[in-house]
Design a protein around this motif. Structure first.
Motif, PDB file in Angstrom:
ATOM      1  N   HIS A 110       0.695  -0.921   0.012  1.00 18.97           N
ATOM      2  CA  HIS A 110       0.032  -0.158   0.012  1.00 18.97           C
ATOM      3  C   HIS A 110       0.853   1.221  -0.018  1.00 18.97           C
ATOM      4  N   VAL A 111       1.081   1.815  -1.235  1.00 17.57           N
ATOM      5  CA  VAL A 111       1.375   3.274  -1.669  1.00 17.57           C
ATOM      6  C   VAL A 111       0.814   3.852  -0.663  1.00 17.57           C
ATOM      7  N   ILE A 112       1.165   4.995   0.301  1.00 19.51           N
ATOM      8  CA  ILE A 112       0.046   6.712   0.504  1.00 19.51           C
ATOM      9  C   ILE A 112       0.871   7.447   0.242  1.00 19.51           C
ATOM     10  N   MET A 113      -0.407   7.726  -0.329  1.00 21.56           N
ATOM     11  CA  MET A 113      -0.403   9.031  -1.190  1.00 21.56           C
ATOM     12  C   MET A 113      -1.778  10.353  -0.833  1.00 21.56           C
ATOM     13  N   ARG A 114      -1.621  11.264  -1.815  1.00 22.02           N
ATOM     14  CA  ARG A 114      -2.701  12.265  -0.894  1.00 22.02           C
ATOM     15  C   ARG A 114      -3.578  11.851  -1.238  1.00 22.02           C
ATOM     16  N   GLU A 115      -4.180  11.166  -3.068  1.00 20.11           N
ATOM     17  CA  GLU A 115      -5.173  10.255  -2.833  1.00 20.11           C
ATOM     18  C   GLU A 115      -5.971   9.167  -2.004  1.00 20.11           C
ATOM     19  N   ASN A 116      -5.351   8.730  -1.140  1.00 19.97           N
ATOM     20  CA  ASN A 116      -5.669   7.906  -0.524  1.00 19.97           C
ATOM     21  C   ASN A 116      -4.879   8.024   1.457  1.00 19.97           C
ATOM     22  N   LYS A 117      -5.041   9.520   1.486  1.00 21.86           N
ATOM     23  CA  LYS A 117      -4.608   9.270   2.691  1.00 21.86           C
ATOM     24  C   LYS A 117      -5.211   9.175   4.490  1.00 21.86           C
ATOM     25  N   LYS A 118      -5.864   8.878   4.430  1.00 18.47           N
ATOM     26  CA  LYS A 118      -6.884   8.456   4.803  1.00 18.47           C
ATOM     27  C   LYS A 118      -7.565   7.040   5.352  1.00 18.47           C
ATOM     28  N   ALA A 119      -6.705   6.001   3.948  1.00 22.79           N
ATOM     29  CA  ALA A 119      -6.808   4.914   3.880  1.00 22.79           C
ATOM     30  C   ALA A 119      -6.446   3.537   4.589  1.00 22.79           C
ATOM     31  N   TYR A 120      -4.966   4.218   4.823  1.00 20.97           N
ATOM     32  CA  TYR A 120      -3.818   3.255   5.163  1.00 20.97           C
ATOM     33  C   TYR A 120      -4.341   2.775   6.332  1.00 20.97           C
ATOM     34  N   PRO A 121      -5.209   2.981   8.020  1.00 21.04           N
ATOM     35  CA  PRO A 121      -5.793   2.759   8.834  1.00 21.04           C
ATOM     36  C   PRO A 121      -6.160   1.386   8.578  1.00 21.04           C
ATOM     37  N   SER A 122      -7.705   1.372   7.826  1.00 17.82           N
ATOM     38  CA  SER A 122      -8.049   0.223   7.153  1.00 17.82           C
ATOM     39  C   SER A 122      -7.506  -0.785   6.612  1.00 17.82           C
ATOM     40  N   ILE A 123      -6.195  -0.028   5.648  1.00 24.27           N
ATOM     41  CA  ILE A 123      -5.656  -0.989   4.827  1.00 24.27           C
ATOM     42  C   ILE A 123      -4.959  -2.208   6.385  1.00 24.27           C
ATOM     43  N   LEU A 124      -4.540  -1.897   7.630  1.00 22.09           N
ATOM     44  CA  LEU A 124      -4.102  -2.206   8.346  1.00 22.09           C
ATOM     45  C   LEU A 124      -5.211  -3.095   8.792  1.00 22.09           C
ATOM     46  N   ARG A 125      -5.946  -2.319   8.842  1.00 26.02           N
ATOM     47  CA  ARG A 125      -7.302  -3.712   9.624  1.00 26.02           C
ATOM     48  C   ARG A 125      -8.018  -4.936   9.112  1.00 26.02           C
ATOM     49  N   LEU A 126      -7.893  -4.562   6.879  1.00 24.23           N
ATOM     50  CA  LEU A 126      -7.864  -5.667   6.176  1.00 24.23           C
ATOM     51  C   LEU A 126      -7.346  -6.219   6.186  1.00 24.23           C
ATOM     52  N   ALA A 127      -6.011  -6.475   6.188  1.00 27.36           N
ATOM     53  CA  ALA A 127      -4.492  -7.068   5.985  1.00 27.36           C
ATOM     54  C   ALA A 127      -4.957  -7.556   7.276  1.00 27.36           C
ATOM     55  N   ALA A 128      -5.367  -7.479   8.592  1.00 26.19           N
ATOM     56  CA  ALA A 128      -5.422  -8.278   9.489  1.00 26.19           C
ATOM     57  C   ALA A 128      -6.741  -9.481   9.636  1.00 26.19           C
ATOM     58  N   GLU A 129      -7.957  -8.653   9.152  1.00 29.55           N
ATOM     59  CA  GLU A 129      -8.902  -9.449   8.634  1.00 29.55           C
ATOM     60  C   GLU A 129      -8.390 -10.693   7.625  1.00 29.55           C
ATOM     61  N   LEU A 130      -7.561  -9.930   6.585  1.00 32.36           N
ATOM     62  CA  LEU A 130      -7.221 -11.123   5.343  1.00 32.36           C
ATOM     63  C   LEU A 130      -5.903 -12.550   6.037  1.00 32.36           C
ATOM     64  N   GLY A 131      -5.262 -11.579   7.053  1.00 38.37           N
ATOM     65  CA  GLY A 131      -4.366 -13.022   6.924  1.00 38.37           C
ATOM     66  C   GLY A 131      -3.255 -12.461   5.975  1.00 38.37           C
ATOM     67  N   ALA A 132      -3.110 -10.834   5.405  1.00 40.24           N
ATOM     68  CA  ALA A 132      -1.940 -10.552   4.552  1.00 40.24           C
ATOM     69  C   ALA A 132      -1.273  -9.759   5.808  1.00 40.24           C
ATOM     70  N   ILE A 133      -0.168  -9.939   5.041  1.00 37.77           N
ATOM     71  CA  ILE A 133       0.866  -8.880   5.961  1.00 37.77           C
ATOM     72  C   ILE A 133       1.251  -7.358   5.319  1.00 37.77           C
ATOM     73  N   PRO A 134       0.967  -6.248   6.085  1.00 38.08           N
ATOM     74  CA  PRO A 134       0.474  -4.672   4.852  1.00 38.08           C
ATOM     75  C   PRO A 134       2.135  -4.630   4.865  1.00 38.08           C
ATOM     76  N   GLN A 135       2.096  -3.995   4.215  1.00 40.63           N
ATOM     77  CA  GLN A 135       3.457  -2.711   3.481  1.00 40.63           C
ATOM     78  C   GLN A 135       3.296  -2.038   3.157  1.00 40.63           C
ATOM     79  N   LEU A 136       3.584  -0.603   4.395  1.00 40.22           N
ATOM     80  CA  LEU A 136       3.059   1.011   4.017  1.00 40.22           C
ATOM     81  C   LEU A 136       3.578   1.586   3.277  1.00 40.22           C
ATOM     82  N   ASP A 137       4.241   2.141   2.390  1.00 43.08           N
ATOM     83  CA  ASP A 137       4.966   2.846   1.736  1.00 43.08           C
ATOM     84  C   ASP A 137       4.390   4.302   2.046  1.00 43.08           C
ATOM     85  N   PRO A 138       5.037   5.493   2.731  1.00 40.20           N
ATOM     86  CA  PRO A 138       4.512   6.994   2.235  1.00 40.20           C
ATOM     87  C   PRO A 138       5.274   7.466   0.913  1.00 40.20           C
TER      88      PRO A 138
END
Lengths: 103, 347
Positions: B164-192
């Motif tokens: 998940h690359v964090i940019m202006r267009e999705n700057k509020k999404a990363y907390p939800s991405i973290l939750r989704l990753a946990a739910e799916l059992g995936a490993i989040p990789q955030l890059d700002p």
């Protein structure tokens, strides 16, 4: 069948490399990395299904300075550990032929 | 350095073994992401390495000691010989990782990746709604398809990185991405940090976060659980060209996907000859921390994670400061100062 007569074959589709005089093996099923010292690395190289455990011991004994009895014991124990982790298969015949031997 | 992975990495660096290689199989893609670093049209200008050329290269990489191999793109799965190259990598005992947008991952593909013992798959997801994700990929329907791919890969039992690359267009999404990753059992990789295009043009960086936004991300405990710095006293060098390199779809070898100094081309020279003798790589290997002349006496050194590739691509100097690293370091210093104050108040 005696363990020493069984043939040892690395499991297919494992990730591994000999790097320097050591080996590293990764089992993608558990993402674990197994580092191996020079003797273990040579064992891994030799475990191509064409040699029995006693054949491998004989080669290791020629190449490393180690007491025969200690080597036999350690190699058998090491092979059992690798088999338990699913990294090698132990077979009754060469080239992964025959039934898988009980480990 | 107690874990085997760190010891292996250090051994490879000290002995210049190309332990980790990124293979960009193609620059063709079925998305048009707004931040992509591939230069538009680049994929049509030169012929890609053929199947046989890649197979020969895989043999050479295995002999050279490469263990960790990543197939990336573009969209790597667009190559008609993709499965043949996956099979070939596994037969040569690489620890293979695949980066994809997931659009071509159906159930059969997910099963096949498991059967082939692929180590992990990284799937890009830029939001948790079609509106956010599809606006970035510029492909309607891509969110649903990528999300389905992640679910399929997880259900098949694969290790999945949610990139998940964090940019202006999705700057509020990363907390939800973290939750989704946990739910799916995936490993989040955030890059700002958005990076420039391969030709140095800054178009893809237009959506970079402003300082305050970047501070919010970097200071978020879910992203950085422990704001600790290891007391770095000199500019850090990285493993690019020491134990890692990249090979693009046309056979050009560079020290890293980001550090685009040409070292040679595998169509003209054997990989090992390039790896051992390329003047570019010799130069990189000769660098010492004190050679990073513009940074040696910087007061932010302690907080700096300078990338030499970005310094060169964006600021034109391999040995000079990188503006984006300076920005991050300033933010880290402020965050760390606040953190220490808070820790002091609790003691």
């Amino acid at each position: 069948m005696r363990w020493s007569d069984s043939y040892i074959l690395r499991e297919e589709r494992l990730a591994w490399r000999i790097i320097g005089d050591q080996a590293v093996v990764i089992n993608p099923r558990d993402n674990m990395l197994y580092p191996m010292n020079p003797v273990a690395a040579r064992f891994w190289e030799l475990a191509d299904g064409s040699r029995s455990l006693s054949g491998i011991v004989a080669i290791l004994f020629d190449e490393f300075e180690v007491e025969r009895q200690v080597l036999e014991h350690d190699v058998q124990e090491f092979a059992a550990q690798l088999a338990e982790k699913g990294l090698i298969g132990v077979y009754a015949e060469a080239g992964s032929g025959g039934e898988k031997a009980k480990t | 350095m107690n874990n085997p992975e760190d010891r292996l990495a250090a051994y490879a660096e000290n002995n210049c073994i190309p332990l980790t290689v990124a293979a960009e199989l193609t620059y063709r893609c079925n998305q048009r992401c707004i931040h992509c670093y591939v230069v538009p049209g680049e994929e049509e200008q030169r012929p890609e390495l053929t199947t046989d050329e890649w197979l020969k290269l895989l043999d050479e990489l295995a002999l050279a000691g490469c263990l960790y191999l990543t197939y990336t793109g573009g969209e790597a799965m667009l190559r008609p010989d993709f499965w043949k190259l996956v099979q070939a990598a596994i037969e040569r005992n690489f620890a293979l990782q695949i980066f994809t947008n997931g659009l071509l991952v159906d159930e059969a593909a997910a099963r096949r990746l498991v059967e082939l013992n692929v180590l992990a798959v990284g799937v890009s997801l830029y939001g948790v709604t079609p509106e956010t994700h599809d606006r970035i990929t510029r492909l309607p329907g891509s969110f649903e398809r990528s999300l389905k791919a992640i679910r399929r890969l997880r259900q098949a039992g694969l290790t999945v990185f949610l990139k998940h690359v964090i940019m202006r267009e999705n700057k509020k999404a990363y907390p939800s991405i973290l939750r989704l990753a946990a739910e799916l059992g995936a490993i989040p990789q955030l890059d700002p940090i958005l990076v420039p295009a391969n030709d140095g043009s800054l178009g893809p960086t237009a959506g970079r976060l402003a300082d305050a936004e970047l501070a919010e991300v970097l200071g978020d405990k879910r992203v950085n659980p422990a704001l600790d710095f290891d007391g770095q006293q000199m500019p850090e060098l990285c493993s690019a060209g020491l134990s890692t390199c990249s090979i693009n779809p046309y056979g050009d070898v560079t020290p890293c996907l980001q550090l685009l100094l040409p070292a040679g081309n595998v169509r003209r020279q054997r990989f090992m000859k390039i790896w051992r003798e390329a003047p570019t790589l010799e130069l990189i290997r000769s660098l010492r921390p004190e050679d990073i002349s513009g940074c040696r006496n910087c007061k932010l050194l302690h907080y700096c994670a300078r990338c030499p590739g970005l310094a060169l691509l964006e600021d034109g100097d391999l040995l000079g400061p990188s503006r984006i690293a300076c920005r991050q370091a300033r933010i880290f210093k402020e965050l760390y100062t606040k953190e220490l104050t808070l820790r002091g108040a609790h003691e």
